[in-house]
Design a protein around this motif. Structure first.
Motif, PDB file in Angstrom:
ATOM      1  N   ARG A   1       2.714   4.855  -6.166  1.00  0.00           N
ATOM      2  CA  ARG A   1       1.695   3.577  -6.850  1.00  0.00           C
ATOM      3  C   ARG A   1       1.932   4.422  -8.151  1.00  0.00           C
ATOM      4  NH1 ARG A   1      -2.585   4.188  -4.698  1.00  0.00           N
ATOM      5  NH2 ARG A   1      -4.138   4.866  -6.803  1.00  0.00           N
TER       6      ARG A   1
ATOM      7  N   HIS B   1       5.216   4.975   4.323  1.00  0.00           N
ATOM      8  CA  HIS B   1       3.303   5.992   3.920  1.00  0.00           C
ATOM      9  C   HIS B   1       2.256   5.287   5.122  1.00  0.00           C
ATOM     10  CE1 HIS B   1      -0.042   7.007   2.393  1.00  0.00           C
ATOM     11  NE2 HIS B   1      -0.308   5.623   2.671  1.00  0.00           N
TER      12      HIS B   1
ATOM     13  N   LYS C   1       0.702  -1.313  -0.394  1.00  0.00           N
ATOM     14  CA  LYS C   1       0.010   0.393   0.155  1.00  0.00           C
ATOM     15  C   LYS C   1       0.997   0.934  -0.161  1.00  0.00           C
ATOM     16  CE  LYS C   1      -4.080   2.232   2.393  1.00  0.00           C
ATOM     17  NZ  LYS C   1      -4.651   2.134   1.273  1.00  0.00           N
TER      18      LYS C   1
ATOM     19  N   ASP D   1       1.941   5.075  -0.781  1.00  0.00           N
ATOM     20  CA  ASP D   1       0.865   6.185  -1.638  1.00  0.00           C
ATOM     21  C   ASP D   1       0.426   7.010  -3.191  1.00  0.00           C
ATOM     22  OD1 ASP D   1       3.143   8.798  -2.567  1.00  0.00           O
ATOM     23  OD2 ASP D   1       3.866   8.454  -0.749  1.00  0.00           O
ATOM     24  N   ASP D   2       0.046   7.475  -3.759  1.00  0.00           N
ATOM     25  CA  ASP D   2      -0.247   7.944  -4.734  1.00  0.00           C
ATOM     26  C   ASP D   2       1.131   8.058  -5.715  1.00  0.00           C
ATOM     27  OD1 ASP D   2      -3.300   7.808  -4.526  1.00  0.00           O
ATOM     28  OD2 ASP D   2      -3.730   9.779  -4.110  1.00  0.00           O
TER      29      ASP D   2
ATOM     30  N   ALA E   1      -7.816  -1.957  -3.666  1.00  0.00           N
ATOM     31  CA  ALA E   1      -7.397  -0.300  -4.386  1.00  0.00           C
ATOM     32  C   ALA E   1      -6.507   0.073  -3.426  1.00  0.00           C
ATOM     33  CB  ALA E   1      -8.734   0.260  -4.118  1.00  0.00           C
ATOM     34  N   GLY E   2      -5.822   0.751  -3.662  1.00  0.00           N
ATOM     35  CA  GLY E   2      -4.633   1.106  -3.088  1.00  0.00           C
ATOM     36  C   GLY E   2      -3.492   0.568  -2.811  1.00  0.00           C
ATOM     37  N   TYR E   3      -3.465  -0.328  -3.855  1.00  0.00           N
ATOM     38  CA  TYR E   3      -2.444  -1.801  -3.220  1.00  0.00           C
ATOM     39  C   TYR E   3      -2.302  -1.842  -4.124  1.00  0.00           C
ATOM     40  CZ  TYR E   3      -3.426  -2.802   1.485  1.00  0.00           C
ATOM     41  OH  TYR E   3      -3.438  -2.701   3.050  1.00  0.00           O
TER      42      TYR E   3
END
Length: 128
Positions: free
Chosen positions: A59, A109, A53, A55-56, A79-81
């Protein structure tokens, strides 16, 4: 929804990349493993795939430079992973270091997020 089980070798590899810190907890999840800090999962194992996971910004960086895979069930990825590239699963010090670096970035994070409140357990009904 199919849940692949991680092999013992997958679990050993996962544990080897998770930082050994007193605030990090690794626990089983549906035949796989999750690594948590403050009650929040920062890395997980789904079959042979390690997901992190991030941060945007991190990622997007990872997904734009590497062949990541969806993390979680195909019907409903988490989502987010980001699932780390499967080629990194092969034995090799360079890839092990890369996996460990992304897991540590995920830990950094997620450690900034508010602690997850434990769910209240419902009392068990008394047996008659």
């Amino acid at each position: 929804m199919e849940m692949p089980k991680a092999s013992d070798a997958d679990k050993e590899r996962f544990r080897s990349v998770v930082p050994d810190r007193p605030d990090v907890v690794v626990k089983p999840m549906f035949g796989n493993l999750g690594a948590f800090v403050n009650g929040n999962m920062f890395a997980g194992l789904f079959g042979p795939v390690i997901g992190v996971k991030l941060d945007d910004e991190a990622r997007v960086e990872l997904e734009s430079t590497e062949r990541t895979v969806p993390f979680g069930p195909a019907e409903r990825p988490m989502a987010g992973y980001a699932g780390l590239p499967e080629v990194w699963n092969a034995e090799g010090d360079g890839d092990h270091a890369r996996v460990r670096a992304w897991v540590e970035k995920a830990l950094d994070h997620v450690a900034t997020l508010p602690p997850k409140e434990p769910k209240e357990r419902k009392p068990k009904a008394a047996k008659k």
